[in-house]
Design a protein around this motif. Structure first.
Motif, mmCIF file in Angstrom:
data_model
loop_
_atom_site.group_PDB
_atom_site.id
_atom_site.type_symbol
_atom_site.label_atom_id
_atom_site.label_comp_id
_atom_site.label_asym_id
_atom_site.label_seq_id
_atom_site.Cartn_x
_atom_site.Cartn_y
_atom_site.Cartn_z
ATOM 1 N N LEU A 134 0.833 -1.202 0.000
ATOM 2 C CA LEU A 134 0.000 0.000 0.000
ATOM 3 C C LEU A 134 0.867 1.252 0.000
ATOM 4 N N PHE A 135 1.906 1.244 0.826
ATOM 5 C CA PHE A 135 2.801 2.408 0.884
ATOM 6 C C PHE A 135 3.589 2.566 -0.417
ATOM 7 N N ALA A 136 3.942 1.449 -1.038
ATOM 8 C CA ALA A 136 4.736 1.506 -2.265
ATOM 9 C C ALA A 136 3.900 1.940 -3.459
ATOM 10 N N LEU A 137 2.738 1.336 -3.640
ATOM 11 C CA LEU A 137 1.914 1.620 -4.815
ATOM 12 C C LEU A 137 1.281 3.012 -4.771
ATOM 13 N N THR A 138 1.078 3.548 -3.570
ATOM 14 C CA THR A 138 0.504 4.891 -3.449
ATOM 15 C C THR A 138 1.574 5.974 -3.391
ATOM 16 N N GLY A 139 2.836 5.576 -3.274
ATOM 17 C CA GLY A 139 3.918 6.549 -3.193
ATOM 18 C C GLY A 139 4.145 7.094 -1.796
ATOM 19 N N LEU A 140 3.412 6.586 -0.799
ATOM 20 C CA LEU A 140 3.570 7.083 0.569
ATOM 21 C C LEU A 140 4.963 6.802 1.135
ATOM 22 N N LYS A 141 5.623 5.756 0.621
ATOM 23 C CA LYS A 141 6.950 5.424 1.145
ATOM 24 C C LYS A 141 7.974 6.516 0.821
ATOM 25 N N PHE A 142 7.719 7.297 -0.242
ATOM 26 C CA PHE A 142 8.620 8.393 -0.579
ATOM 27 C C PHE A 142 8.328 9.636 0.264
ATOM 28 N N ILE A 143 7.072 9.793 0.671
ATOM 29 C CA ILE A 143 6.687 10.955 1.476
ATOM 30 C C ILE A 143 6.989 10.725 2.954
ATOM 31 N N PHE A 144 6.712 9.484 3.408
ATOM 32 C CA PHE A 144 6.956 9.128 4.809
ATOM 33 C C PHE A 144 7.869 7.901 4.857
ATOM 34 N N PRO A 145 9.161 8.070 4.687
ATOM 35 C CA PRO A 145 10.096 6.931 4.631
ATOM 36 C C PRO A 145 10.067 6.054 5.882
ATOM 37 N N HIS A 146 9.681 6.624 7.014
ATOM 38 C CA HIS A 146 9.689 5.839 8.252
ATOM 39 C C HIS A 146 8.652 4.717 8.231
ATOM 40 N N LEU A 147 7.675 4.823 7.331
ATOM 41 C CA LEU A 147 6.651 3.779 7.247
ATOM 42 C C LEU A 147 7.241 2.441 6.814
ATOM 43 N N THR A 148 8.320 2.494 6.072
ATOM 44 C CA THR A 148 8.930 1.259 5.556
ATOM 45 C C THR A 148 10.345 1.049 6.093
ATOM 46 N N ALA A 149 10.692 1.763 7.140
ATOM 47 C CA ALA A 149 12.059 1.693 7.674
ATOM 48 C C ALA A 149 12.211 0.526 8.649
ATOM 49 N N TYR A 150 11.954 -0.670 8.151
ATOM 50 C CA TYR A 150 12.101 -1.874 8.970
ATOM 51 C C TYR A 150 13.154 -2.765 8.317
ATOM 52 N N PRO A 151 14.235 -3.031 9.024
ATOM 53 C CA PRO A 151 15.322 -3.824 8.425
ATOM 54 C C PRO A 151 14.924 -5.276 8.200
ATOM 55 N N ILE A 152 15.565 -5.906 7.236
ATOM 56 C CA ILE A 152 15.366 -7.331 6.980
ATOM 57 C C ILE A 152 16.511 -8.096 7.632
ATOM 58 N N TYR A 153 16.183 -9.092 8.401
ATOM 59 C CA TYR A 153 17.189 -9.897 9.097
ATOM 60 C C TYR A 153 17.412 -11.192 8.326
ATOM 61 N N VAL A 154 18.608 -11.343 7.776
ATOM 62 C CA VAL A 154 18.955 -12.533 7.000
ATOM 63 C C VAL A 154 20.303 -13.060 7.466
ATOM 64 N N VAL A 155 20.571 -14.309 7.118
ATOM 65 C CA VAL A 155 21.810 -14.955 7.553
ATOM 66 C C VAL A 155 23.017 -14.286 6.912
ATOM 67 N N ILE A 156 22.974 -14.143 5.567
ATOM 68 C CA ILE A 156 24.020 -13.414 4.851
ATOM 69 C C ILE A 156 23.340 -12.536 3.799
ATOM 70 N N PRO A 157 23.908 -11.366 3.500
ATOM 71 C CA PRO A 157 23.247 -10.418 2.585
ATOM 72 C C PRO A 157 22.988 -10.985 1.192
ATOM 73 N N GLN A 158 23.864 -11.875 0.707
ATOM 74 C CA GLN A 158 23.704 -12.383 -0.657
ATOM 75 C C GLN A 158 22.480 -13.274 -0.814
ATOM 76 N N LEU A 159 22.037 -13.898 0.280
ATOM 77 C CA LEU A 159 20.878 -14.790 0.233
ATOM 78 C C LEU A 159 19.752 -14.121 1.017
ATOM 79 N N ASN A 160 18.999 -13.291 0.323
ATOM 80 C CA ASN A 160 18.036 -12.438 1.015
ATOM 81 C C ASN A 160 16.579 -12.713 0.663
ATOM 82 N N THR A 161 16.279 -13.900 0.126
ATOM 83 C CA THR A 161 14.885 -14.251 -0.134
ATOM 84 C C THR A 161 14.264 -14.798 1.146
#
Length: 454
Positions: free
Chosen positions: A332-359
């Motif tokens: 919703l934030f991406a398709l409406t463009g809200l993520k560009f207006i309010f970046p904190h809405l999507t400022a949640y880090p992704i926790y993965v074992v190693i950066p190269q394998l991020n699926t």
């Protein structure tokens, strides 16, 4: 009801046994047990619905089977899972199965019709077929134009680039959604052919060109996922349309298609320009003599479950608060463009074992948002939604419903790979499918009732 109870009890016993074996260091035994369980569960649900692409059967085979593959722990990156990880994986599956079965029984009882049919009716409405043909044309042309626009603006085409991660950076916000909608051309074409097995003399050359263009986009973007969707969506529709199959012919066709897909996948991996030894270092297998093809296939599945466990472990160790729905609302934030207006809405880090394998797995965002209750609720809602999709296919008349079902089936098959229902691309594809559905049933000069088309 009794059948689901027996299946659930059998799954719970098998699953708890596998957990015990894994905790005791018997990883191969745990993996084999879960793989056998996945095959048996698939057989049970296939027998119940007589469909090779029943949504419960697919989730059983690929979700439980994916857990089994990962349980072998063939990579040094893998660790023993947290209790909440095991609980999340099992609870999600059980909630899905129970709510799917209960919802489907309720819907069938409400309609007073228990007859089950998956066949695609032949063309009876010329207007609907004309509109379906137009949809193929529009999607193919728009996808090709958007791809060319991206190539011109970006200044390169991934398949011809010498950069290692050129395929990752090849996208322009907004346009890329339309580019990757090329995966709908093949399934729509198959639906059109199945509805009109005769009378394609004028269209077949055009259909071949449009489908070739759509397939070339996935290959030139070096997107294995897009290629898989382009090939598998029509396969699912064919299996859904023809449950009575000549097994000998089907196995031969599967071997042929599988062989071609493997060659294309290998070519795509090669064109990603990885440095010598790069993948060996990333996968870090315990047995260094494991062939690269099996390393890639194994880690393609296993790292996603490991990333989920990394999320669970990190949130527990650092006492992190859940995001309370913000992760799953990202589309919703991406398709409406809200993520560009309010970046904190999507400022949640992704926790993965190693950066190269991020699926990630299909559960990643559900747990991120609400923890174990979120996993259970997501499984229940997904079960209800999938049951509704199955009912629509069995009782509807609009051909676009087969495309919707095929998309959901692919998300079941690739449930180990992505969050799917909380990524913008999926929402965009669903929206595009809905628009085609509305276009197909929109009243013509004749006063047509909407309810007849549902």
């Amino acid at each position: 009801m009794k059948k689901e109870a027996y299946i659930s009890v059998g799954f719970i016993v098998s699953y708890l046994t596998a957990v015990t074996l894994s905790r005791g260091g018997q990883h191969v035994a745990a993996g084999l047990l879960l793989l056998c369980t996945a095959v048996i569960l698939y057989g049970c649900f296939y027998w119940d619905e007589c469909s090779l692409v029943d949504l419960r059967a697919l989730l059983s085979l690929f979700w439980v089977g994916g857990i089994g593959v990962t349980a072998f722990q063939l990579s040094n990156w893998q660790t023993d899972w947290e209790t909440e990880t095991w609980l999340s994986f099992g609870l999600f599956y059980l909630c899905f199965v129970w709510f799917y079965g209960g919802s489907l029984r309720w819907m069938r009882a409400k309609k007073g019709n228990r007859h089950r049919t998956w066949s695609l009716p032949k063309a009876e409405d010329e207007t609907m077929d004309v509109r379906l043909y137009r949809c193929i044309w529009i999607i193919a042309v728009v996808s090709l134009v958007c791809f060319l626009v991206e190539a011109i603006l970006m200044g390169y085409i991934p398949i011809f680039s010498k950069e290692t991660h050129a395929y990752n950076t090849f996208h322009i916000t907004g346009i890329h959604y339309f580019t990757f909608s090329c995966m709908m051309v093949h399934p729509l074409t198959l639906i059109y052919i199945l509805r009109r097995p005769q009378g394609l003399e004028r269209q077949w050359k055009t259909l071949v060109l449009l489908n070739a263009a759509a397939l070339s986009i996935a290959i030139m973007c070096v997107s294995k996922l897009q290629f898989a969707l382009t090939i598998m969506l029509p396969v699912i529709i064919f299996l859904l349309h023809a449950p009575k199959i000549n097994w000998k012919k089907m196995l031969c066709a599967a071997a042929l298609i599988g062989g071609v897909c493997v060659l294309v996948f290998v070519f795509m991996v090669y064109r990603r320009n990885y440095e010598p030894g790069y993948l060996n270092g990333v996968f870090d297998m315990k047995n260094l003599d494991t062939p690269m093809f099996f390393q890639y296939l194994y880690m393609y599945i296993a790292n996603n479950f490991e990333n989920f466990n990394c999320l669970v472990a990190t949130m527990q160790e650092q006492s992190l608060a859940h995001s309370m729905g913000m992760r799953m609302l990202f589309p919703l934030f991406a398709l409406t463009g809200l993520k560009f207006i309010f970046p904190h809405l999507t400022a949640y880090p992704i926790y993965v074992v190693i950066p190269q394998l991020n699926t990630l797995t299909i559960l990643y965002d559900a747990y991120y948002d609400f923890g174990i209750p979120g996993v259970a609720l997501f499984g229940a809602l997904l079960g209800i939604g999938c049951a509704a999709a199955a009912r629509i296919v069995q009782s509807g008349t609009t051909p676009i419903r087969f495309l919707l079902y095929a998309q959901i089936a692919m998300y079941q098959i690739l449930s180990f790979f992505s969050t799917w229902y909380s990524i913008p691309t999926t929402w965009f594809w669903f929206a595009l499918t809905f628009l085609m559905y509305v276009y197909m049933i929109w009243p013509t000069g004749e006063k047509r009732r909407w309810r007849r088309a549902i």
